[in-house]
Structures are given as structure tokens and as C-alpha cells.
Design a protein around this motif. Structure first.
Motif, PDB file in Angstrom:
ATOM      1  N   LEU A  51       0.846  -1.187   0.000  1.00  9.33           N
ATOM      2  CA  LEU A  51       0.000   0.000   0.000  1.00  9.33           C
ATOM      3  C   LEU A  51       0.880   1.235   0.000  1.00  9.33           C
ATOM      4  N   VAL A  52       0.660   2.120  -0.978  1.00  9.34           N
ATOM      5  CA  VAL A  52       1.473   3.340  -1.086  1.00  9.34           C
ATOM      6  C   VAL A  52       0.561   4.558  -1.183  1.00  9.34           C
ATOM      7  N   PRO A  53       1.014   5.682  -0.652  1.00  7.53           N
ATOM      8  CA  PRO A  53       0.222   6.912  -0.769  1.00  7.53           C
ATOM      9  C   PRO A  53       0.137   7.375  -2.221  1.00  7.53           C
ATOM     10  N   VAL A  54      -1.014   7.876  -2.606  1.00  3.46           N
ATOM     11  CA  VAL A  54      -1.190   8.436  -3.943  1.00  3.46           C
ATOM     12  C   VAL A  54      -0.347   9.698  -4.076  1.00  3.46           C
ATOM     13  N   PHE A  55      -0.240  10.470  -3.006  1.00  6.23           N
ATOM     14  CA  PHE A  55       0.566  11.683  -2.983  1.00  6.23           C
ATOM     15  C   PHE A  55       1.692  11.494  -1.973  1.00  6.23           C
ATOM     16  N   PRO A  56       2.868  11.018  -2.426  1.00  5.05           N
ATOM     17  CA  PRO A  56       3.964  10.797  -1.478  1.00  5.05           C
ATOM     18  C   PRO A  56       4.322  12.077  -0.729  1.00  5.05           C
ATOM     19  N   SER A  57       4.512  11.930   0.575  1.00  3.12           N
ATOM     20  CA  SER A  57       4.903  13.010   1.493  1.00  3.12           C
ATOM     21  C   SER A  57       3.792  14.012   1.799  1.00  3.12           C
ATOM     22  N   TYR A  58       2.526  13.629   1.597  1.00  4.36           N
ATOM     23  CA  TYR A  58       1.411  14.516   1.923  1.00  4.36           C
ATOM     24  C   TYR A  58       0.298  13.763   2.644  1.00  4.36           C
ATOM     25  N   VAL A  59      -0.304  14.437   3.618  1.00  8.02           N
ATOM     26  CA  VAL A  59      -1.505  13.967   4.309  1.00  8.02           C
ATOM     27  C   VAL A  59      -2.472  15.144   4.318  1.00  8.02           C
ATOM     28  N   PHE A  60      -3.751  14.873   4.081  1.00  4.69           N
ATOM     29  CA  PHE A  60      -4.767  15.923   4.110  1.00  4.69           C
ATOM     30  C   PHE A  60      -5.437  15.927   5.478  1.00  4.69           C
ATOM     31  N   VAL A  61      -5.608  17.118   6.063  1.00  2.47           N
ATOM     32  CA  VAL A  61      -6.271  17.246   7.360  1.00  2.47           C
ATOM     33  C   VAL A  61      -7.417  18.241   7.249  1.00  2.47           C
ATOM     34  N   LEU A 102     -11.881   8.555  -6.978  1.00  2.00           N
ATOM     35  CA  LEU A 102     -10.869   7.909  -7.818  1.00  2.00           C
ATOM     36  C   LEU A 102     -10.201   6.745  -7.098  1.00  2.00           C
ATOM     37  N   VAL A 103      -9.841   6.956  -5.835  1.00  5.04           N
ATOM     38  CA  VAL A 103      -9.148   5.923  -5.068  1.00  5.04           C
ATOM     39  C   VAL A 103     -10.050   4.721  -4.798  1.00  5.04           C
ATOM     40  N   THR A 104     -11.331   4.963  -4.516  1.00  2.00           N
ATOM     41  CA  THR A 104     -12.225   3.844  -4.204  1.00  2.00           C
ATOM     42  C   THR A 104     -12.806   3.178  -5.450  1.00  2.00           C
ATOM     43  N   GLU A 105     -13.129   3.957  -6.471  1.00  3.56           N
ATOM     44  CA  GLU A 105     -13.785   3.401  -7.660  1.00  3.56           C
ATOM     45  C   GLU A 105     -12.827   2.975  -8.767  1.00  3.56           C
TER      46      GLU A 105
END
Length: 173
Positions: A51-61, A102-105
Motif C-alpha cells: 500500500l502506497v500513498p497516492v501523494f507521497p509526502s502529503y496527508v490531508f487534514v 478515484l481511489v475507491t472506484e
């Protein structure tokens, strides 16, 4: 606390710290979103789905920036908010929903563009082949999916063309 004053922001993380930061923020009660997809990674002896982040080095809060900004920035793994002239940029709720959809579908259609992470001047580690374990610097993108790198250890530079999958940037999980 009134929910109307909460907006989405992007937090830049330390390299490979997205999941750790997300876990710590979740423990603090911060609403967050870390879009993750499964990708197949090949090592010399096996292929594994990770499992890898779609946006490396970012988290949305989603926070009230006036009252929760410090809580986010004090969390280990957090570097800074994505901002313009020092003001954290608000991300539209609709944009977050598009990413969620996009991530789920359509997760199989999302491609993480490694070549963008392999921009000229970027330091990389060669993972495979006779130069495995050596550090190099990206010179330019070659034909197909190859990257031209420079290895300079003896005050000389050797350029070679490698497949981007043979390189590690430090921005991956």
C-alpha cells in the motif's frame, strides 16, 4: 466546536512518514485523509503488493486552522502546511471527494508518476543491477521509461540509462 470553521489542508510530511503521521493525527482526534492504493513492487527475489500513498509526502487534514494548526505541526512526521506566502492553502471539499472517488472506484487507473519524482538533479539510489547500492544523480529522462543517471565517485561522471523501477528516491514507501 463548530464544524463550519473546519477546512481541508495539505500537510507536507517527512519522507516515508505519511502512514505514521496519519496514525498519530488520528490518535489526536484530527480528521484526516491519506489516499492509498495497492501497487506491485518487485524485489530481486519476489513480487509483493504494498500500500502506497497516492501523494507521497502529503496527508490531508480537516481542521480549524486557528485552533488546531499547532496540534498538527507538533505531531512527529509533520513538516509544514502547503502554503502560499506563509498562509496555509485551503483545499476544496469537492477536490477531496474527487480523490476519494478515484481511489475507491478506479484504483487500478491511478498511476503514481515516479518520473516526476526523478527530476533532473534528484539524488537516487540504484536498487538493481551491477551498480546496486550506489548513489547517483538524475541527469535527464531518456527514451521509454528510462532515466539517465550520473555516478560520480572519483571526480569523474559516468552516465547510464536505467529503468525508473531500478531507482529509489527516498520519497517512496
Amino acid at each position: 466546536m463548530i464544524e463550519l470553521s473546519k477546512y481541508w489542508y495539505a500537510v507536507y510530511t517527512h519522507s516515508r512518514s505519511e502512514k505514521k503521521l496519519a496514525l498519530q493525527l488520528q490518535k489526536k482526534g484530527i480528521t484526516l485523509y491519506l489516499p492509498i492504493i495497492s501497487v506491485k513492487k518487485q524485489w530481486s527475489d519476489r513480487i509483493k503488493t504494498v500500500l502506497v500513498p497516492v501523494f507521497p509526502s502529503y496527508v490531508f487534514v480537516k481542521i480549524d486552522i486557528r485552533t488546531e494548526k499547532l496540534k498538527v505541526l507538533e505531531t512527529p512526521g509533520s513538516v509544514r502546511f502547503v502554503s502560499n506566502e506563509g498562509i496555509p492553502l485551503v483545499i476544496d471539499e469537492g477536490d477531496i471527494e474527487i480523490i476519494r472517488t478515484l481511489v475507491t472506484e478506479y484504483p487500478e487507473r491511478i498511476k503514481i508518476e515516479r518520473e516526476k519524482m526523478l527530476a533532473p538533479g534528484k539524488k537516487v539510489l540504484i536498487k538493481k543491477g551491477p551498480f546496486a547500492g550506489r548513489n547517483a544523480r538524475v541527469i535527464r529522462k531518456g527514451s521509454r521509461s528510462s532515466i539517465i543517471v550520473s555516478i560520480s565517485e572519483m571526480k569523474m561522471s559516468i552516465s547510464l540509462e536505467l529503468d525508473s523501477e531500478q531507482l529509489e528516491t527516498g520519497e517512496e514507501n
